[in-house]
Design a protein around this motif. Sequence first.
Motif, mmCIF file in Angstrom:
data_model
loop_
_atom_site.group_PDB
_atom_site.id
_atom_site.type_symbol
_atom_site.label_atom_id
_atom_site.label_comp_id
_atom_site.label_asym_id
_atom_site.label_seq_id
_atom_site.Cartn_x
_atom_site.Cartn_y
_atom_site.Cartn_z
ATOM 1 N N ILE A 159 0.827 -1.212 0.000
ATOM 2 C CA ILE A 159 0.000 0.000 0.000
ATOM 3 C C ILE A 159 0.859 1.258 0.000
ATOM 4 O O ILE A 159 1.903 1.316 0.643
ATOM 5 C CB ILE A 159 -0.972 -0.029 1.198
ATOM 6 C CG1 ILE A 159 -1.982 -1.158 0.975
ATOM 7 C CG2 ILE A 159 -1.686 1.298 1.359
ATOM 8 C CD1 ILE A 159 -2.888 -1.396 2.147
ATOM 9 N N GLN A 160 0.375 2.263 -0.711
ATOM 10 C CA GLN A 160 1.025 3.578 -0.789
ATOM 11 C C GLN A 160 0.170 4.548 0.005
ATOM 12 O O GLN A 160 -0.996 4.768 -0.325
ATOM 13 C CB GLN A 160 1.092 4.001 -2.254
ATOM 14 C CG GLN A 160 1.715 5.361 -2.503
ATOM 15 C CD GLN A 160 1.927 5.642 -3.993
ATOM 16 O OE1 GLN A 160 1.146 5.182 -4.833
ATOM 17 N NE2 GLN A 160 2.956 6.398 -4.334
ATOM 18 N N SER A 161 0.746 5.160 1.026
ATOM 19 C CA SER A 161 -0.086 5.961 1.933
ATOM 20 C C SER A 161 -0.242 7.409 1.507
ATOM 21 O O SER A 161 -1.104 8.111 2.018
ATOM 22 C CB SER A 161 0.494 5.909 3.349
ATOM 23 O OG SER A 161 1.817 6.386 3.342
ATOM 24 N N LEU A 173 2.641 4.788 6.670
ATOM 25 C CA LEU A 173 1.465 3.947 6.422
ATOM 26 C C LEU A 173 0.849 3.460 7.730
ATOM 27 O O LEU A 173 -0.361 3.584 7.956
ATOM 28 C CB LEU A 173 1.845 2.748 5.546
ATOM 29 C CG LEU A 173 0.744 1.688 5.409
ATOM 30 C CD1 LEU A 173 -0.478 2.266 4.706
ATOM 31 C CD2 LEU A 173 1.256 0.464 4.656
ATOM 32 N N ALA A 198 -6.334 -5.923 -0.923
ATOM 33 C CA ALA A 198 -6.030 -4.842 0.020
ATOM 34 C C ALA A 198 -6.148 -3.451 -0.586
ATOM 35 O O ALA A 198 -6.318 -2.480 0.130
ATOM 36 C CB ALA A 198 -4.615 -5.026 0.560
ATOM 37 N N ILE A 199 -6.052 -3.352 -1.901
ATOM 38 C CA ILE A 199 -5.843 -2.040 -2.526
ATOM 39 C C ILE A 199 -7.152 -1.422 -3.008
ATOM 40 O O ILE A 199 -8.045 -2.118 -3.480
ATOM 41 C CB ILE A 199 -4.833 -2.188 -3.687
ATOM 42 C CG1 ILE A 199 -3.453 -2.532 -3.094
ATOM 43 C CG2 ILE A 199 -4.745 -0.924 -4.517
ATOM 44 C CD1 ILE A 199 -2.406 -2.850 -4.122
ATOM 45 N N GLY A 237 -8.344 2.144 1.584
ATOM 46 C CA GLY A 237 -7.178 1.453 1.048
ATOM 47 C C GLY A 237 -5.927 1.655 1.878
ATOM 48 O O GLY A 237 -4.882 1.089 1.576
ATOM 49 N N LEU A 238 -5.981 2.466 2.922
ATOM 50 C CA LEU A 238 -4.803 2.662 3.777
ATOM 51 C C LEU A 238 -4.690 1.602 4.863
ATOM 52 O O LEU A 238 -3.684 1.528 5.548
ATOM 53 C CB LEU A 238 -4.848 4.044 4.434
ATOM 54 C CG LEU A 238 -4.682 5.247 3.510
ATOM 55 C CD1 LEU A 238 -4.710 6.530 4.310
ATOM 56 C CD2 LEU A 238 -3.374 5.135 2.734
ATOM 57 N N SER A 283 -3.756 -1.456 5.949
ATOM 58 C CA SER A 283 -3.068 -2.732 5.707
ATOM 59 C C SER A 283 -3.430 -3.732 6.808
ATOM 60 O O SER A 283 -3.423 -4.931 6.583
ATOM 61 C CB SER A 283 -1.555 -2.514 5.638
ATOM 62 O OG SER A 283 -1.067 -1.981 6.844
#
Lengths: 430, 430, 430, 430
Positions: free
Chosen positions: A45-47, A164, B44-45, B105-106, B108
């Motif tokens: 994931i990209q925060s 994140l 997850a995304i 989506g943040l 995780s």
Amino acid sequence: MDPVPDSTYASPRPDPRGQRSETYLSIRGATRALAAPLSVEDCAIQSMPDASPVKWHLAHTTWFFETFVLVPHQPGYRAFAPEYRVLFNSYYNSVGDRYPRPERGLLSRPGLEEVFAYRRHVDEALLGLLAADRFPAEAGALIELGLHHEQQHQELILTDAKHLLSRNPLKPAYQKQWPLTEIRAREPRWIAFEKGLREVGHSGQEFCFDNETPRHRVWLDAFRIASHPVTHGDFIDFIEDGGYRRPELWLSAGWDAVRAGGWEAPLYWERREDGWQVFTLHGEVPVDRNTPVCHVSFFEAEAFARWASARLPTEAEWEVAARDASRAGNFLESGALHPLALRGAPAEGRLAQAFGDVWEWTRSDYGPYPGYRPAAGAVGEYNGKFMCGQYVLRGGSCVTPAAHVRATYRNFFPPHARWQFSGLRLAREA
Amino acid sequence: MDPVPDSTYASPRPDPRGQRSETYLSIRGATRALAAPLSVEDCAIQSMPDASPVKWHLAHTTWFFETFVLVPHQPGYRAFAPEYRVLFNSYYNSVGDRYPRPERGLLSRPGLEEVFAYRRHVDEALLGLLAADRFPAEAGALIELGLHHEQQHQELILTDAKHLLSRNPLKPAYQKQWPLTEIRAREPRWIAFEKGLREVGHSGQEFCFDNETPRHRVWLDAFRIASHPVTHGDFIDFIEDGGYRRPELWLSAGWDAVRAGGWEAPLYWERREDGWQVFTLHGEVPVDRNTPVCHVSFFEAEAFARWASARLPTEAEWEVAARDASRAGNFLESGALHPLALRGAPAEGRLAQAFGDVWEWTRSDYGPYPGYRPAAGAVGEYNGKFMCGQYVLRGGSCVTPAAHVRATYRNFFPPHARWQFSGLRLAREA
Amino acid sequence: MDPVPDSTYASPRPDPRGQRSETYLSIRGATRALAAPLSVEDCAIQSMPDASPVKWHLAHTTWFFETFVLVPHQPGYRAFAPEYRVLFNSYYNSVGDRYPRPERGLLSRPGLEEVFAYRRHVDEALLGLLAADRFPAEAGALIELGLHHEQQHQELILTDAKHLLSRNPLKPAYQKQWPLTEIRAREPRWIAFEKGLREVGHSGQEFCFDNETPRHRVWLDAFRIASHPVTHGDFIDFIEDGGYRRPELWLSAGWDAVRAGGWEAPLYWERREDGWQVFTLHGEVPVDRNTPVCHVSFFEAEAFARWASARLPTEAEWEVAARDASRAGNFLESGALHPLALRGAPAEGRLAQAFGDVWEWTRSDYGPYPGYRPAAGAVGEYNGKFMCGQYVLRGGSCVTPAAHVRATYRNFFPPHARWQFSGLRLAREA
Amino acid sequence: MDPVPDSTYASPRPDPRGQRSETYLSIRGATRALAAPLSVEDCAIQSMPDASPVKWHLAHTTWFFETFVLVPHQPGYRAFAPEYRVLFNSYYNSVGDRYPRPERGLLSRPGLEEVFAYRRHVDEALLGLLAADRFPAEAGALIELGLHHEQQHQELILTDAKHLLSRNPLKPAYQKQWPLTEIRAREPRWIAFEKGLREVGHSGQEFCFDNETPRHRVWLDAFRIASHPVTHGDFIDFIEDGGYRRPELWLSAGWDAVRAGGWEAPLYWERREDGWQVFTLHGEVPVDRNTPVCHVSFFEAEAFARWASARLPTEAEWEVAARDASRAGNFLESGALHPLALRGAPAEGRLAQAFGDVWEWTRSDYGPYPGYRPAAGAVGEYNGKFMCGQYVLRGGSCVTPAAHVRATYRNFFPPHARWQFSGLRLAREA
């Protein structure tokens, strides 16, 4: 603090060929180890647009070796997956297209396991190249560059993972143990330096990035610099004195950032009923007054300095002052992953904690040194093209590999950036 | 097409208690099965603010049962994790705080495995409740609602996963096999309906959502409606006739959307050297002229109709016309996951493909029926509060569970939405 | 209130040719008169993208006559300035390019005096055409349309000027005198209507816009409607009962608008120490509880109705109910330029203040009537292409010319719009 | 070119008291004269957030004298309008609230005539103060500062008016006559400077801004600098060689700006069938190859230099090199209002056109000189708080008053700004 010597971390300078392979494996292995406490999702994931997924860091550092070393210098090398040439190109226009940075978090495929396979594929080929009879000299320099590059991304893996995890209301810890004990901080003293013509920038045979060259003369008026970085306690005093509510303390653009972002404290701080808490890679903990303040922007550093009737040092002042300081410090290898209070006094007239703990903002914008020339070819895009709108930080942080940093090392970020492990040290006119 | 009866999918209407448990398990299991072809990262995304991560769908549907059934109706129930009350609340203000939608989506953490554990925890408790001697009547209605809710999210899981995969330059397939064979489409005919006072909306004891009630009278002028949905081939003709370049064909807001989005074709289409390709859950394939067009917005549907000298039907017209059409169709259970060409002719004077294949846009904004009253309590937020700025779609799609849809069913999306499996059918004045 | 007959305002329906010229001059003169209290700068500035500069309204209404009447129907007509064809085209794609709407405020040239000259140039030519021997029939219909169009812009001139003046901290008044005297409002009663098949929409020879046609049948269940509009006092009760802080009262998109806009009251209200003040065309004045509430969005109207255990009427209900109401009311001609309290009781069973004072939001989205066909040619863009995402308002306001409105008249704005003179009237099931 | 001595412009340094009044009147009158060719509307409109309405400049410069000179130093002074204290405060937090910058264009009131009355009111009071027996010394320094401030805004009035007029499709001219004759440009030569320790910054009794102090030592390596600025012709060569399409020539942030802004040439250029045209204060004219290029950003200047195998000078290099250059040049007083080609050769070894024509971008970010201290009080906000994220320009332009500029003068703008009269001169290592 006593930096723990750890055989998994090493200086990227490989000299005899066998040692080179060892160094390579050691640094690449250290990167892999950093991902171990993270889940598959944590890595994907990209925060925020400024940050990248850990999986991307793992792949991009591998892409660097594949693209700049193996493809040009290993005859018959077969790319792991041709699409990766675009997918994991960060910003090298000379290499061709690149996948948009803010969308790195959309790439659920390749999955983490496949990225690990990619790393193994490239590592094998690279070790083969290192063992080859006819080893091209240029490849050696590029491998060295690649290893320093890998170390930069080791730091970014932790920095970005922290961001994140901090966004998650569950406040998960990267690692649970928390080795810190409270220690009373020493009072900072001012250390004086005489005016004069100095030389700064890198010289000698050791590795450096092109932006540290050429070594050149610079005139410095007499100045004083603090023996210690500004602490969390100092910063609480600033906050309690209305620091975030007084425009006269701030640069105009800084005050805009304060209001636009609703800043009331450094990044990751939360005001709870029982005082300031801060999110760390160990989860949320109380702010410790005795440790160097961290996760402040250039704007906050600059405003704090004004509040303290001081200023930030220039990068030349910092370099001259730190030249004789101890290189020992709280780096990635200590496992603390957070700035620590100083144990023991520094030598008389030497800076304490100049290296490790926190990157220190300077008052210098990141520009070319007189006579600067970027490296030839695609790697010339490594540094030079970012010389605009950013400020220089010096000294490394608690998530920098110890062997990676040096007195001439120039890190740089935009003035509003706060997610790096960035703090400050004060300076004054003589 | 022949819908494949599949025991893993079932109607959510549970009557005798034992059958109720079976239905519950069957529907919940079907959701779980949809995630099987996806990787941990795929789940997850979040690929855009309108979409949600698959993991979130898996957790939120579970939250629904926990929050609305178990907590109020199962004495002594222990929540799996108290933080989930906020974390997986979609939009129920009455339940309290909720985690911001664009940031789903943040998260995780919790990881996919933990979400599966959450599902098992809630399933066990719910089966216990169903087996209990004193089973509260109100819980029965809420379980039924929860199962229909679960089916809606089954569709969204596929819809959102498709969007995510489509953004990846590697164009990964959700499933590899592609069972489609090309079949020549029949020519559509116009089917005429007389003017008159009609009744629309739901009646009877079967389950429906509150927005389908009350059944009420509506006057309809005579109209004609197409026997078949508009096909991909029809839409290629529209494109080739300059459909996306002629403002006179579009609503003003639609034309703005065309220009702002750079639209030149439906979502997921790519113009390759050898013609139009489309991204599907089977990867990228050539556009098949004989199948119903899919992934068009209301704006595109409305412009196409104008180009074809026709119009969209109102939702009342659609409901009256579809009342006698066959319920058989290409639904989720067929495994095709893409609209199919019609096999066999429909009965004389009946609509073909009214159910399944693609949701059909109507010209009706999504508003309250005369005398509409939302359900009491938090579930009253299910439908009513969205009655503004959206348009009604009817008939279900190739990713809708067959037992989920009916002639009175009202789906709704904003006029620019294209990532749903949405198409259209034409209508005309008599 | 007694509407003041004012010879400067007139119905745009011109029948015998001489009368036609008089009507033309009267309506065009009224527009010009509205600009008189404004400074050159007031007329030049655009206060938001939704609004237009007054100068633009003055030019665009003139452009309408030039483009649609003079150029096609007056042989030898010389355009005042060829560039105006693009510059003052509002949204007619068929006419060619148009200058971007949000940049209308950048046009310091042509200046106001030149725009007045443009008006005179076109007026002369048009009067010449009207006096000509061979007067084309089609031109007559277009002139009539142009005059109704001009009246719409008369309202917009005041609406947009009000918005501009309100943004100025100096709170300048459009006109100083303030003729209002406080009068106690009558209690509203519910007026009942039986269920049945009704006809709505325009019929007969009088002018109407194409969106009012065709007249068509509609089934209405029995309903009740309030005798009076909701007042400012009613709305203060709503505010004091937490209306703007309770999400359960709002549509989901409405609640988003409340939070995004920080709404706490209707537009132009300010909470001062001594109570609510409101900016009017007479400057800032205390809110008068007895007058119809104004400058509320559809969202606020809809939430208020829910709070009052009522709902908004549909546009068909409104039209049926208002059919027998008095057309007299507080229009532009009264000079009040603000909603007034009712004087005198309405006839038994008739709506009070159905016409004038405030536009009344209905629950109906703005869509095509069954069988609707836009007018042919460029003027077909007048109405039809906006039939998406807007809601219908009925009855006219205190800044609408009295002769402009009728029971079938459909005004429309997006649900968040508040700068129009918009209020509401409640309805309920029988 | 021969600078035209013009008695309406004067140096702001007032020494004996009578001369002081004359200087004051002369500079204030010159500002007023600049507005003469503009219409009331031209003066009212704000064309972008970076620019201000001319009316605002006229008022704000007056506010400066009222707020910093008259209110504190003229006993019994009555403010023209108390609301102006907020309305015309640009950015002085110490003075209190300020009206938001991007909304300056919303202020239709006060009108232009009232702003002229405001100017007269303040001028009278200030002349009274100057004539008073007991004239406070501090006021003298503030008046001097106010006059230099006024001259800065003279330049901005033309710069901002040009931007507004350029946005109008009618392309109106600020003034019609166009005195330029084409002249062949001389070939630039490189002028060499030895390495050494130099002094830069202001010294002596003449007026300067605080950011020019203190004078300080700086080490310079040997360098060469071009005798002439880069011309429009040079820039056309750059464009034709793909300058705007080659990322390797650009800083990373510059390349982002090129793509985000769709830049293909300097601001105000339009490619017509017969070649490049440029919008000037005389309307649109063909680009003249022999005149200094203008309206380029720092990014474009920096990329051009890289393309030319050169670099921008640092501000210290520029100052050292320009120290002996002629101060004569094409300034505001020439009336050309556009850069001109050089007439006559400069003295051997001296820079040509160092002053006037175009501001020259340097490679130096705008930061504090060593030992810099802002002035005390509110005027300390004049310069210091902007020392971040901007680059220094030197030498003045064709819209700068001749008496306003000097070799130590530091102008500064963000690197993407193009609406200033900004060009460049090349430098190289020795």
